[in-house]
Design an enzyme around this catalytic site. Structure first.
Site, PDB file in Angstrom:
ATOM      1  N   TYR A 148      -9.416  32.888 -19.398  1.00  0.00           N
ATOM      2  CA  TYR A 148      -8.322  33.212 -20.308  1.00  0.00           C
ATOM      3  C   TYR A 148      -7.346  32.045 -20.425  1.00  0.00           C
ATOM      4  O   TYR A 148      -6.973  31.632 -21.526  1.00  0.00           O
ATOM      5  CB  TYR A 148      -7.594  34.472 -19.828  1.00  0.00           C
ATOM      6  CG  TYR A 148      -6.409  34.856 -20.687  1.00  0.00           C
ATOM      7  CD1 TYR A 148      -6.595  35.531 -21.888  1.00  0.00           C
ATOM      8  CD2 TYR A 148      -5.106  34.548 -20.299  1.00  0.00           C
ATOM      9  CE1 TYR A 148      -5.515  35.892 -22.674  1.00  0.00           C
ATOM     10  CE2 TYR A 148      -4.020  34.906 -21.084  1.00  0.00           C
ATOM     11  CZ  TYR A 148      -4.229  35.578 -22.267  1.00  0.00           C
ATOM     12  OH  TYR A 148      -3.161  35.915 -23.055  1.00  0.00           O
ATOM     13  N   LYS A 152      -6.547  29.724 -23.824  1.00  0.00           N
ATOM     14  CA  LYS A 152      -5.217  29.607 -24.407  1.00  0.00           C
ATOM     15  C   LYS A 152      -4.732  28.154 -24.383  1.00  0.00           C
ATOM     16  O   LYS A 152      -4.047  27.708 -25.320  1.00  0.00           O
ATOM     17  CB  LYS A 152      -4.234  30.520 -23.669  1.00  0.00           C
ATOM     18  CG  LYS A 152      -4.484  32.002 -23.909  1.00  0.00           C
ATOM     19  CD  LYS A 152      -4.387  32.369 -25.390  1.00  0.00           C
ATOM     20  CE  LYS A 152      -4.490  33.864 -25.611  1.00  0.00           C
ATOM     21  NZ  LYS A 152      -4.374  34.239 -27.049  1.00  0.00           N
TER      22      LYS A 152
END
Length: 239
Positions: A148, A152
């Site tokens: 994750y 990002k």
């Protein structure tokens, strides 16, 4: 860019930050397509707005995404869909299919969506893309979900590299990078923590939507990031 009268697509718009962004754009006068796979919540969200509709699209389905954007022909695209930061197990305990799906949703899908709208936006004499990142993608420290945080971080860097599109395509791509946002789920998760673990108050939804509107309306901004950290005012970063 004047938002009023423009066509907007917001992904991950059934609940949370996506619903708040879609609601704000509709209030600013845009015609909004709320894109999600949660049909009940998506229809409810769209039904509460004027000049809005719900579209069921799985962003991991390239053909469905391409069909949506070809039909919607948006002037504004908000790549908000994402998630997985709290799912367990994570890399390296998760299998490759699981962590790859997180990369696909959080990075590949917004990259593809951006690519798919460029020609239309250029023909329409301009457009705006806003990517929704996360502070998980900043810094050099550890994170519970490496896939994750990596996705990002990639989304932030991807945004910055596209600044030249303002000149070549008249398309401005920018990114808002929030800390923990006060969505219904976010508030519940924070309240479930012991007091000593809750930390500062979460980012208000209005602060997030203000940043998105700024990135859409300000024609001088391209390849830029607005950082939203708890207990600090919004910061336009120099990249």
């Amino acid at each position: 860019m004047d938002i009023s009268g423009k066509r907007a697509v917001v992904t991950g718009a059934a609940v949370g930050t996506g619903r708040a962004i879609a609601t704000r754009l509709a209030a600013e006068g845009a015609e909004v397509a709320l894109v999600d796979i949660d049909d009940d919540a998506g229809r409810q969200a769209a039904g509460a707005l004027t000049r809005a509709r719900y579209e069921h699209v799985d962003l991991l389905d390239d053909h469905a995404l391409a069909r949506l954007l070809d039909e919607a022909r948006p002037d504004i695209l908000v790549n908000n869909a994402g998630g997985g930061a709290v799912l367990r197990p994570c890399f390296p305990d998760a299998d490759a299919a699981r962590w790859s799906a997180s990369l696909d949703l959080n990075l590949r899908a917004p990259m593809l969506a951006t690519q798919l709208v460029l020609d239309h936006m250029r023909q329409a004499d301009g457009g705006a893309v806003v990517n929704v990142g996360s502070t998980a993608g900043r810094g050099l420290g550890p994170h519970a979900s490496p896939e994750y945080s990596a996705s990002k971080a990639g989304l932030i860097r991807f945004t910055a590299t596209l600044a030249p599109l303002r000149e070549t395509h008249r398309v401005r791509v920018n990114c808002v990078v929030p800390d923990w946002v006060a969505t219904e789920r976010g508030i519940a998760e924070r309240e479930a923590l012991p007091l000593e673990d809750r930390g500062p108050e979460q980012i208000p939804l209005r602060t997030l939507t203000d940043a998105v509107v700024r990135l859409i309306e300000d024609d001088s901004l391209a390849g830029r990031v607005i950082l939203l950290e708890r207990e600090r005012p919004p910061e336009l970063l120099d990249l």
